[in-house]
Design a protein around this motif. Sequence first.
Motif, PDB file in Angstrom:
ATOM      1  N   ILE A  21       0.837  -1.200   0.000  1.00 26.93           N
ATOM      2  CA  ILE A  21       0.000   0.000   0.000  1.00 26.93           C
ATOM      3  C   ILE A  21       0.876   1.256   0.000  1.00 26.93           C
ATOM      4  CG2 ILE A  21      -1.630   1.348   1.394  1.00 26.93           C
ATOM      5  CD1 ILE A  21      -2.879  -1.371   2.215  1.00 26.93           C
ATOM      6  N   TYR A  22       1.931   1.268   0.814  1.00 28.38           N
ATOM      7  CA  TYR A  22       2.847   2.417   0.810  1.00 28.38           C
ATOM      8  C   TYR A  22       3.532   2.578  -0.536  1.00 28.38           C
ATOM      9  CZ  TYR A  22       2.436   3.036   5.870  1.00 28.38           C
ATOM     10  OH  TYR A  22       1.973   3.276   7.122  1.00 28.38           O
ATOM     11  N   ALA A  23       3.888   1.465  -1.175  1.00 23.50           N
ATOM     12  CA  ALA A  23       4.522   1.543  -2.490  1.00 23.50           C
ATOM     13  C   ALA A  23       3.567   2.124  -3.526  1.00 23.50           C
ATOM     14  CB  ALA A  23       4.993   0.152  -2.918  1.00 23.50           C
ATOM     15  N   ILE A  24       2.304   1.728  -3.488  1.00 22.69           N
ATOM     16  CA  ILE A  24       1.315   2.266  -4.431  1.00 22.69           C
ATOM     17  C   ILE A  24       1.121   3.763  -4.200  1.00 22.69           C
ATOM     18  CG2 ILE A  24      -1.139   2.223  -5.024  1.00 22.69           C
ATOM     19  CD1 ILE A  24      -1.013  -0.826  -4.578  1.00 22.69           C
ATOM     20  N   ILE A  25       1.081   4.178  -2.941  1.00 24.25           N
ATOM     21  CA  ILE A  25       0.939   5.607  -2.645  1.00 24.25           C
ATOM     22  C   ILE A  25       2.152   6.385  -3.163  1.00 24.25           C
ATOM     23  CG2 ILE A  25       0.860   7.302  -0.766  1.00 24.25           C
ATOM     24  CD1 ILE A  25      -0.788   5.198   0.807  1.00 24.25           C
ATOM     25  N   GLY A  26       3.342   5.835  -2.954  1.00 23.96           N
ATOM     26  CA  GLY A  26       4.550   6.488  -3.454  1.00 23.96           C
ATOM     27  C   GLY A  26       4.563   6.587  -4.968  1.00 23.96           C
ATOM     28  N   LEU A  27       4.145   5.524  -5.641  1.00 21.84           N
ATOM     29  CA  LEU A  27       4.065   5.565  -7.097  1.00 21.84           C
ATOM     30  C   LEU A  27       3.045   6.591  -7.585  1.00 21.84           C
ATOM     31  CD1 LEU A  27       4.312   1.779  -8.002  1.00 21.84           C
ATOM     32  CD2 LEU A  27       5.948   3.575  -8.560  1.00 21.84           C
ATOM     33  N   ALA A  28       1.928   6.692  -6.876  1.00 21.23           N
ATOM     34  CA  ALA A  28       0.912   7.679  -7.269  1.00 21.23           C
ATOM     35  C   ALA A  28       1.453   9.099  -7.126  1.00 21.23           C
ATOM     36  CB  ALA A  28      -0.343   7.492  -6.429  1.00 21.23           C
ATOM     37  N   ILE A  29       2.131   9.375  -6.026  1.00 20.52           N
ATOM     38  CA  ILE A  29       2.692  10.713  -5.826  1.00 20.52           C
ATOM     39  C   ILE A  29       3.753  11.008  -6.885  1.00 20.52           C
ATOM     40  CG2 ILE A  29       4.106  12.108  -4.254  1.00 20.52           C
ATOM     41  CD1 ILE A  29       2.576  10.761  -1.951  1.00 20.52           C
ATOM     42  N   ALA A  30       4.626  10.039  -7.164  1.00 21.21           N
ATOM     43  CA  ALA A  30       5.669  10.247  -8.172  1.00 21.21           C
ATOM     44  C   ALA A  30       5.071  10.437  -9.562  1.00 21.21           C
ATOM     45  CB  ALA A  30       6.631   9.061  -8.169  1.00 21.21           C
ATOM     46  N   VAL A  41      -0.292  15.848  -2.737  1.00 21.94           N
ATOM     47  CA  VAL A  41      -0.377  14.681  -1.849  1.00 21.94           C
ATOM     48  C   VAL A  41      -1.815  14.428  -1.394  1.00 21.94           C
ATOM     49  CG1 VAL A  41       1.996  14.785  -1.014  1.00 21.94           C
ATOM     50  CG2 VAL A  41       0.243  16.130   0.105  1.00 21.94           C
ATOM     51  N   SER A  42      -2.759  14.760  -2.224  1.00 27.63           N
ATOM     52  CA  SER A  42      -4.158  14.606  -1.832  1.00 27.63           C
ATOM     53  C   SER A  42      -4.742  13.241  -2.206  1.00 27.63           C
ATOM     54  CB  SER A  42      -4.994  15.712  -2.466  1.00 27.63           C
ATOM     55  OG  SER A  42      -4.921  15.620  -3.868  1.00 27.63           O
ATOM     56  N   GLN A  43      -3.928  12.294  -2.672  1.00 27.60           N
ATOM     57  CA  GLN A  43      -4.455  10.990  -3.040  1.00 27.60           C
ATOM     58  C   GLN A  43      -5.106  10.293  -1.858  1.00 27.60           C
ATOM     59  OE1 GLN A  43      -1.252  11.822  -3.802  1.00 27.60           O
ATOM     60  NE2 GLN A  43      -1.186  11.850  -6.011  1.00 27.60           N
ATOM     61  N   GLY A  44      -4.552  10.461  -0.687  1.00 29.32           N
ATOM     62  CA  GLY A  44      -5.116   9.834   0.508  1.00 29.32           C
ATOM     63  C   GLY A  44      -6.524  10.326   0.808  1.00 29.32           C
ATOM     64  N   GLN A  45      -6.765  11.586   0.553  1.00 34.72           N
ATOM     65  CA  GLN A  45      -8.103  12.131   0.774  1.00 34.72           C
ATOM     66  C   GLN A  45      -9.105  11.511  -0.181  1.00 34.72           C
ATOM     67  OE1 GLN A  45      -7.457  16.291   0.276  1.00 34.72           O
ATOM     68  NE2 GLN A  45      -6.327  16.494   2.191  1.00 34.72           N
ATOM     69  N   LEU A  73     -16.406   6.803  -9.078  1.00 36.01           N
ATOM     70  CA  LEU A  73     -16.820   7.891  -9.958  1.00 36.01           C
ATOM     71  C   LEU A  73     -16.855   9.237  -9.227  1.00 36.01           C
ATOM     72  CD1 LEU A  73     -17.880   8.619 -12.778  1.00 36.01           C
ATOM     73  CD2 LEU A  73     -20.174   8.249 -11.888  1.00 36.01           C
ATOM     74  N   ILE A  74     -17.380   9.266  -8.027  1.00 33.39           N
ATOM     75  CA  ILE A  74     -17.547  10.533  -7.301  1.00 33.39           C
ATOM     76  C   ILE A  74     -16.187  11.182  -6.956  1.00 33.39           C
ATOM     77  CG2 ILE A  74     -18.424  11.563  -5.168  1.00 33.39           C
ATOM     78  CD1 ILE A  74     -20.837   9.661  -5.489  1.00 33.39           C
ATOM     79  N   PRO A  75     -15.198  10.457  -6.395  1.00 29.87           N
ATOM     80  CA  PRO A  75     -13.893  11.109  -6.186  1.00 29.87           C
ATOM     81  C   PRO A  75     -13.219  11.544  -7.483  1.00 29.87           C
ATOM     82  CG  PRO A  75     -14.057   9.189  -4.799  1.00 29.87           C
ATOM     83  CD  PRO A  75     -15.235   9.152  -5.715  1.00 29.87           C
ATOM     84  N   LEU A  76     -13.477  10.819  -8.570  1.00 29.42           N
ATOM     85  CA  LEU A  76     -12.951  11.245  -9.863  1.00 29.42           C
ATOM     86  C   LEU A  76     -13.507  12.612 -10.241  1.00 29.42           C
ATOM     87  CD1 LEU A  76     -11.435  10.606 -12.570  1.00 29.42           C
ATOM     88  CD2 LEU A  76     -13.651   9.771 -13.367  1.00 29.42           C
ATOM     89  N   VAL A  77     -14.801  12.776 -10.088  1.00 33.18           N
ATOM     90  CA  VAL A  77     -15.435  14.057 -10.415  1.00 33.18           C
ATOM     91  C   VAL A  77     -14.934  15.155  -9.478  1.00 33.18           C
ATOM     92  CG1 VAL A  77     -17.643  15.276 -10.486  1.00 33.18           C
ATOM     93  CG2 VAL A  77     -17.459  12.985 -11.454  1.00 33.18           C
ATOM     94  N   VAL A  78     -14.833  14.843  -8.187  1.00 33.79           N
ATOM     95  CA  VAL A  78     -14.322  15.828  -7.222  1.00 33.79           C
ATOM     96  C   VAL A  78     -12.891  16.221  -7.589  1.00 33.79           C
ATOM     97  CG1 VAL A  78     -13.647  16.154  -4.809  1.00 33.79           C
ATOM     98  CG2 VAL A  78     -15.836  15.103  -5.347  1.00 33.79           C
ATOM     99  N   GLY A  79     -12.063  15.249  -7.937  1.00 39.83           N
ATOM    100  CA  GLY A  79     -10.688  15.541  -8.328  1.00 39.83           C
ATOM    101  C   GLY A  79     -10.599  16.390  -9.580  1.00 39.83           C
ATOM    102  N   LEU A  80     -11.447  16.092 -10.554  1.00 37.28           N
ATOM    103  CA  LEU A  80     -11.449  16.895 -11.780  1.00 37.28           C
ATOM    104  C   LEU A  80     -11.897  18.327 -11.515  1.00 37.28           C
ATOM    105  CD1 LEU A  80     -12.849  14.337 -14.377  1.00 37.28           C
ATOM    106  CD2 LEU A  80     -10.531  15.271 -14.246  1.00 37.28           C
ATOM    107  N   VAL A  81     -12.888  18.502 -10.658  1.00 39.27           N
ATOM    108  CA  VAL A  81     -13.350  19.855 -10.320  1.00 39.27           C
ATOM    109  C   VAL A  81     -12.243  20.617  -9.601  1.00 39.27           C
ATOM    110  CG1 VAL A  81     -14.958  21.141  -8.865  1.00 39.27           C
ATOM    111  CG2 VAL A  81     -15.798  19.288 -10.306  1.00 39.27           C
ATOM    112  N   ILE A  82     -11.591  19.972  -8.636  1.00 40.56           N
ATOM    113  CA  ILE A  82     -10.494  20.634  -7.916  1.00 40.56           C
ATOM    114  C   ILE A  82      -9.361  20.971  -8.876  1.00 40.56           C
ATOM    115  CG2 ILE A  82      -8.685  20.264  -6.193  1.00 40.56           C
ATOM    116  CD1 ILE A  82     -10.775  18.765  -4.535  1.00 40.56           C
ATOM    117  N   TRP A  83      -9.030  20.032  -9.758  1.00 41.49           N
ATOM    118  CA  TRP A  83      -7.969  20.299 -10.738  1.00 41.49           C
ATOM    119  C   TRP A  83      -8.321  21.475 -11.627  1.00 41.49           C
ATOM    120  CZ3 TRP A  83      -8.218  19.846 -16.151  1.00 41.49           C
ATOM    121  CH2 TRP A  83      -7.002  20.038 -16.793  1.00 41.49           C
ATOM    122  N   ARG A  84      -9.532  21.498 -12.102  1.00 43.39           N
ATOM    123  CA  ARG A  84      -9.951  22.560 -13.032  1.00 43.39           C
ATOM    124  C   ARG A  84      -9.992  23.915 -12.342  1.00 43.39           C
ATOM    125  NH1 ARG A  84      -9.467  25.230 -17.061  1.00 43.39           N
ATOM    126  NH2 ARG A  84     -11.250  25.948 -18.199  1.00 43.39           N
TER     127      ARG A  84
END
Length: 92
Positions: A21-30, A41-45, A73-84
């Motif tokens: 799990i820590y390795a996946i989080i590190g890969l996501a951040i990288a 570093v908002s992947q955890g949220q 689907l919902i965190p994807l939409v939230v992430g896209l809104v925050i990104w935009r």
Amino acid sequence: MTVPLPLIVQAVISGTTIGCIYAIIGLAIATVYNVSRIFDVSQGQYVMLGALLVCFFHKLGIGIPLSIGLAMLIPLVVGLVIWRLLLFGASQ
């Protein structure tokens, strides 16, 4: 004092799982940093939002597969809104 073998096996499996799990989080951040050059570093949220949404939808009586789909689907939409709204505007 000897430690029972099942306890050792359980500890090894639990440690390996947590390490993965820590390795996946590190890969996501990288990956996010290498693609966008923004240290985010908002992947955890988003993971916690998804997990809580699965529980919430399941409590409403929705089946687990559909709950997982909606919770993805919902965190994807939230992430896209925050990104935009925040990140895309900051990088311009």
